[in-house]
Write an enzyme that holds these catalytic residues in place. Structure first.
Site, PDB file in Angstrom:
ATOM      1  N   HIS A   1     -40.628  11.817 -11.501  1.00 13.12           N
ATOM      2  CA  HIS A   1     -40.017  11.769 -10.159  1.00 13.12           C
ATOM      3  C   HIS A   1     -38.811  10.857 -10.151  1.00 13.12           C
ATOM      4  CE1 HIS A   1     -39.835  11.245  -5.733  1.00 13.12           C
ATOM      5  NE2 HIS A   1     -40.441  12.418  -5.729  1.00 13.12           N
TER       6      HIS A   1
ATOM      7  N   ILE B   1     -36.843   7.871  -8.681  1.00 13.06           N
ATOM      8  CA  ILE B   1     -37.003   7.444  -7.295  1.00 13.06           C
ATOM      9  C   ILE B   1     -38.495   7.316  -7.012  1.00 13.06           C
ATOM     10  CG2 ILE B   1     -36.669   8.097  -4.873  1.00 13.06           C
ATOM     11  CD1 ILE B   1     -34.237   9.725  -5.788  1.00 13.06           C
TER      12      ILE B   1
ATOM     13  N   GLY C   1     -41.989   8.923  -1.744  1.00 19.09           N
ATOM     14  CA  GLY C   1     -42.212   8.433  -0.388  1.00 19.09           C
ATOM     15  C   GLY C   1     -43.675   8.229  -0.059  1.00 19.09           C
ATOM     16  N   VAL C   2     -44.538   9.119  -0.563  1.00 20.20           N
ATOM     17  CA  VAL C   2     -45.966   8.970  -0.271  1.00 20.20           C
ATOM     18  C   VAL C   2     -46.523   7.684  -0.877  1.00 20.20           C
ATOM     19  CG1 VAL C   2     -46.407  11.420   0.060  1.00 20.20           C
ATOM     20  CG2 VAL C   2     -46.650  10.439  -2.208  1.00 20.20           C
TER      21      VAL C   2
ATOM     22  N   GLU D   1     -48.290   4.598   0.893  1.00 19.47           N
ATOM     23  CA  GLU D   1     -49.548   4.062   0.359  1.00 19.47           C
ATOM     24  C   GLU D   1     -49.472   2.544   0.193  1.00 19.47           C
ATOM     25  OE1 GLU D   1     -53.355   3.522  -1.123  1.00 19.47           O
ATOM     26  OE2 GLU D   1     -52.555   5.264  -0.076  1.00 19.47           O
TER      27      GLU D   1
END
Length: 149
Positions: free
Chosen positions: A49, A55, A58-59, A63
């Site tokens: 990723h 990067i 986002g999840v 978290e």
């Protein structure tokens, strides 16, 4: 305020899913916490990723904010402090906004404020920043449940 060893006493998460490195401020009375995650190029998610432009997903930022929220809930002196037979489940995410990418070398500062608690459901407002610039913000909810044998 809390180093990684103490954090490990309060969170069940372990590598590669423990996403809080240190708590620098915890105000149980005003229900606020400030913690950080040092983002290293060695993070396992960077392999996929994205390999050419790594990067932080986002999840995983969300978290990390949820884990900081859990630390606020579980710290001694907080309301309804847990025991070893308690789990904290993610129950919802509202108003999530991603303002800038999080890349290797960033220090993600996570600030969480408890909004309310009702019937075992806790709601928080969380903001993650890098060098004072908002990377992500969201309203988070978690459910507190006893583990049954």
């Amino acid at each position: 305020m809390m180093d990684i060893n103490e954090i490990r006493e309060y969170l069940p998460h372990r590598y590669p899913f423990l996403l809080v490195d240190r708590v620098v401020d915890l105000d149980v009375e005003n229900k606020r916490i400030r913690a950080y995650k040092n983002v290293s190029i060695n993070e396992p998610f960077f392999n996929g990723h994205f390999p050419a432009h790594p990067i932080m997903p986002g999840v995983l930022i969300i978290e990390a904010m949820a884990q900081a929220s859990s630390l606020l809930l579980t710290y001694p002196g907080s309301d309804d402090g847990p025991d070893t037979d308690t789990l904290y489940y993610f129950a919802g995410i509202d108003n999530a906004r991603f303002k800038r990418p999080v890349i290797a070398g960033d220090q993600l500062i996570i600030e969480v404020t408890a909004d309310r608690a009702r019937a075992g459901i806790y709601k928080y407002h969380a903001v993650a920043t890098i060098d004072g610039e908002v990377a992500c913000e969201a309203d988070l909810m978690c459910a507190v449940r006893k583990i049954e044998d």
